[in-house]
Design a protein around this motif. Sequence first.
Motif, PDB file in Angstrom:
ATOM      1  N   TYR A 112       0.839  -1.210   0.000  1.00 47.33           N
ATOM      2  CA  TYR A 112       0.000   0.000   0.000  1.00 47.33           C
ATOM      3  C   TYR A 112       0.871   1.257   0.000  1.00 47.33           C
ATOM      4  O   TYR A 112       0.624   2.212  -0.744  1.00 47.33           O
ATOM      5  CB  TYR A 112      -0.908  -0.011   1.228  1.00 47.33           C
ATOM      6  N   SER A 113       1.927   1.241   0.819  1.00 50.73           N
ATOM      7  CA  SER A 113       2.815   2.405   0.915  1.00 50.73           C
ATOM      8  C   SER A 113       3.490   2.693  -0.406  1.00 50.73           C
ATOM      9  O   SER A 113       3.647   3.856  -0.805  1.00 50.73           O
ATOM     10  CB  SER A 113       3.878   2.157   1.996  1.00 50.73           C
ATOM     11  N   PHE A 114       3.889   1.646  -1.105  1.00 48.40           N
ATOM     12  CA  PHE A 114       4.551   1.816  -2.399  1.00 48.40           C
ATOM     13  C   PHE A 114       3.565   2.273  -3.458  1.00 48.40           C
ATOM     14  O   PHE A 114       3.841   3.209  -4.226  1.00 48.40           O
ATOM     15  CB  PHE A 114       5.199   0.499  -2.816  1.00 48.40           C
ATOM     16  N   GLU A 115       2.417   1.631  -3.527  1.00 41.70           N
ATOM     17  CA  GLU A 115       1.455   1.900  -4.605  1.00 41.70           C
ATOM     18  C   GLU A 115       0.768   3.255  -4.454  1.00 41.70           C
ATOM     19  O   GLU A 115       0.429   3.892  -5.453  1.00 41.70           O
ATOM     20  CB  GLU A 115       0.397   0.791  -4.653  1.00 41.70           C
ATOM     21  N   THR A 116       0.540   3.708  -3.236  1.00 47.15           N
ATOM     22  CA  THR A 116      -0.226   4.939  -3.032  1.00 47.15           C
ATOM     23  C   THR A 116       0.611   6.090  -2.495  1.00 47.15           C
ATOM     24  O   THR A 116       0.101   7.196  -2.340  1.00 47.15           O
ATOM     25  CB  THR A 116      -1.399   4.718  -2.056  1.00 47.15           C
ATOM     26  N   GLY A 117       1.868   5.839  -2.191  1.00 50.81           N
ATOM     27  CA  GLY A 117       2.694   6.887  -1.603  1.00 50.81           C
ATOM     28  C   GLY A 117       2.503   7.023  -0.107  1.00 50.81           C
ATOM     29  O   GLY A 117       2.995   7.969   0.505  1.00 50.81           O
ATOM     30  N   GLY A 118       1.762   6.079   0.497  1.00 59.72           N
ATOM     31  CA  GLY A 118       1.596   6.079   1.950  1.00 59.72           C
ATOM     32  C   GLY A 118       0.416   6.853   2.466  1.00 59.72           C
ATOM     33  O   GLY A 118       0.169   6.903   3.678  1.00 59.72           O
ATOM     34  N   ASN A 119      -0.341   7.490   1.575  1.00 67.38           N
ATOM     35  CA  ASN A 119      -1.490   8.287   2.027  1.00 67.38           C
ATOM     36  C   ASN A 119      -2.727   8.090   1.164  1.00 67.38           C
ATOM     37  O   ASN A 119      -3.655   8.889   1.224  1.00 67.38           O
ATOM     38  CB  ASN A 119      -1.134   9.777   2.030  1.00 67.38           C
ATOM     39  N   GLY A 120      -2.764   7.043   0.358  1.00 69.65           N
ATOM     40  CA  GLY A 120      -3.869   6.874  -0.579  1.00 69.65           C
ATOM     41  C   GLY A 120      -5.160   6.427   0.069  1.00 69.65           C
ATOM     42  O   GLY A 120      -5.155   5.649   1.029  1.00 69.65           O
ATOM     43  N   ASN A 121      -6.262   6.906  -0.483  1.00 73.77           N
ATOM     44  CA  ASN A 121      -7.586   6.468  -0.046  1.00 73.77           C
ATOM     45  C   ASN A 121      -8.072   5.296  -0.896  1.00 73.77           C
ATOM     46  O   ASN A 121      -7.492   4.975  -1.939  1.00 73.77           O
ATOM     47  CB  ASN A 121      -8.586   7.621  -0.148  1.00 73.77           C
ATOM     48  N   TYR A 122      -9.169   4.693  -0.457  1.00 72.68           N
ATOM     49  CA  TYR A 122      -9.716   3.529  -1.166  1.00 72.68           C
ATOM     50  C   TYR A 122     -10.137   3.869  -2.591  1.00 72.68           C
ATOM     51  O   TYR A 122     -10.170   3.001  -3.459  1.00 72.68           O
ATOM     52  CB  TYR A 122     -10.908   2.957  -0.393  1.00 72.68           C
ATOM     53  N   ASP A 123     -10.460   5.155  -2.849  1.00 68.71           N
ATOM     54  CA  ASP A 123     -10.915   5.557  -4.182  1.00 68.71           C
ATOM     55  C   ASP A 123      -9.867   6.396  -4.918  1.00 68.71           C
ATOM     56  O   ASP A 123     -10.174   7.059  -5.906  1.00 68.71           O
ATOM     57  CB  ASP A 123     -12.234   6.333  -4.092  1.00 68.71           C
ATOM     58  N   MET A 124      -8.635   6.345  -4.444  1.00 68.49           N
ATOM     59  CA  MET A 124      -7.547   7.077  -5.104  1.00 68.49           C
ATOM     60  C   MET A 124      -7.320   6.522  -6.503  1.00 68.49           C
ATOM     61  O   MET A 124      -7.168   5.324  -6.688  1.00 68.49           O
ATOM     62  CB  MET A 124      -6.261   6.938  -4.291  1.00 68.49           C
ATOM     63  N   ILE A 129      -3.816   9.229 -14.974  1.00 66.13           N
ATOM     64  CA  ILE A 129      -2.855   8.689 -15.937  1.00 66.13           C
ATOM     65  C   ILE A 129      -3.136   7.220 -16.232  1.00 66.13           C
ATOM     66  O   ILE A 129      -2.518   6.634 -17.122  1.00 66.13           O
ATOM     67  CB  ILE A 129      -1.405   8.867 -15.444  1.00 66.13           C
ATOM     68  N   SER A 130      -4.044   6.618 -15.483  1.00 62.25           N
ATOM     69  CA  SER A 130      -4.489   5.257 -15.767  1.00 62.25           C
ATOM     70  C   SER A 130      -5.790   5.035 -15.007  1.00 62.25           C
ATOM     71  O   SER A 130      -6.249   5.906 -14.265  1.00 62.25           O
ATOM     72  CB  SER A 130      -3.433   4.220 -15.334  1.00 62.25           C
ATOM     73  N   THR A 131      -6.378   3.859 -15.176  1.00 65.24           N
ATOM     74  CA  THR A 131      -7.627   3.533 -14.464  1.00 65.24           C
ATOM     75  C   THR A 131      -7.358   2.897 -13.112  1.00 65.24           C
ATOM     76  O   THR A 131      -8.292   2.451 -12.447  1.00 65.24           O
ATOM     77  CB  THR A 131      -8.484   2.572 -15.307  1.00 65.24           C
ATOM     78  N   ALA A 132      -6.087   2.858 -12.670  1.00 69.46           N
ATOM     79  CA  ALA A 132      -5.725   2.177 -11.424  1.00 69.46           C
ATOM     80  C   ALA A 132      -6.334   2.878 -10.219  1.00 69.46           C
ATOM     81  O   ALA A 132      -6.194   4.088 -10.058  1.00 69.46           O
ATOM     82  CB  ALA A 132      -4.209   2.108 -11.282  1.00 69.46           C
ATOM     83  N   ILE A 133      -6.987   2.089  -9.354  1.00 68.51           N
ATOM     84  CA  ILE A 133      -7.697   2.638  -8.198  1.00 68.51           C
ATOM     85  C   ILE A 133      -7.365   1.832  -6.943  1.00 68.51           C
ATOM     86  O   ILE A 133      -7.227   0.614  -6.981  1.00 68.51           O
ATOM     87  CB  ILE A 133      -9.220   2.620  -8.428  1.00 68.51           C
ATOM     88  N   GLY A 134      -7.270   2.564  -5.833  1.00 65.98           N
ATOM     89  CA  GLY A 134      -7.246   1.915  -4.524  1.00 65.98           C
ATOM     90  C   GLY A 134      -5.883   1.554  -3.984  1.00 65.98           C
ATOM     91  O   GLY A 134      -4.843   1.930  -4.528  1.00 65.98           O
ATOM     92  N   TYR A 135      -5.897   0.797  -2.890  1.00 67.32           N
ATOM     93  CA  TYR A 135      -4.698   0.496  -2.125  1.00 67.32           C
ATOM     94  C   TYR A 135      -3.635  -0.238  -2.941  1.00 67.32           C
ATOM     95  O   TYR A 135      -2.448  -0.031  -2.741  1.00 67.32           O
ATOM     96  CB  TYR A 135      -5.057  -0.350  -0.905  1.00 67.32           C
TER      97      TYR A 135
END
Length: 399
Positions: free
Chosen positions: A179-191, A205-211
């Motif tokens: 989660y820390s790597f994919e979201t930068g450590g502060n991402g929400n479930y709908d990021m 920049i893509s359709t990628a969503i979430g943790y």
Amino acid sequence: MRLPLIRMGSGFVALALFAGAPPAMAVEADVLSPSTADAMAQGASPQAIAEYRRKLKEYQEARAAFEEEAGAYWSSISEKRKGRNAKRRERQAIALDDYVLTQPPVYSGPKQPVSPEPEEEKPPRERKPIPVVADFLKAAAEQFQFTPQRPAAEVDFKRAYARYALAAGLTREQAVRVYSFETGGNGNYDMQSGLNPSKPGSRAISTAIGYNQLLTTNSVELLAEQGHELIKELTARAATLSGASRKAMDHKLAVLKKMVAFTRTVPDTWSEHEKLANTPQGWAVHAMVLDIDVGPMLQTHKLLTSVIFARAKGYNRPLSAAELEMMNLTGDGTGLDMVTMPQAMRERVPTSNFFQRGGYERNPVAIRHNTVAKLLAVTDERMDFNSGKPGAKELAAAF
């Protein structure tokens, strides 16, 4: 079936941005000096044209020589990959000689010269818009008459994810660090990748969503392959409910069954799932990542399928978070190729072995951290850094 070669996911985008890049330079047409403007209007001299053609010939010859060298290199990458796959099918050991051990050639010849003659302006290439959360929600309502049940607070989604992930066999370290790597450590479930509420004007920049940053194709593929598990889980939850809650869960369950059936209308390949993902029904399926019941299961199975794949291939040692992230980013087969490699080989094997040429040349992180060992190390480094951020700490506490 997971995408077999590395993708430029949110984590790698974050790494690329973290590394920094020089700002582009531009010259506005209205700041050209009168003499320059007059020269351009009058056209190029014969001497300038002759010089341009001489430089162009030098460039073309140098570029052709480079392309021949690069073509041979990337052909050898492909052949070595086929050889490793054949060895694995025969359950033969993979050795250092099964990889290309040199780095890709880099073009160092003259730059392409700029023509002194005016050229016809080409219209800018139209960029295909990337759907965002609002589009996925709209598609879910129109295609399946369904609205995902959103969490009342972010921590509710984190707790639901933690409960399901632990029960499924993921560890807190794996879940939190990925989660820390994919979201930068502060991402929400709908990021969504590329969108930042604190940065007005940011674009997806893509359709990628979430943790764990699921793409639309990931959601379609997970429902096709793991849908029976999700249906089983929701059926069990429905049995514990009554009244309005039971009615809502029954509707959600009915929609999930329809979505699973839709995702299974094509062969189980990434390319076929990608076609479905780019339809309104595929967008609707992706909306399920936002649902408080289904979303945590999808985020979990994005990682769990890699763990199961590794075990099925005889790799029983627990995957570190960085190793799991490699499988998450690259696809299970390619990721396991790196994960099962002894440390001594990791130090020597270039990252180019796990890419197609185009993907490699667009990925500054893999170019800069150009061995398996370096790529895993920089992944761990970003996980370490981002694990101290509030979102990561909140997820860790949910476990």
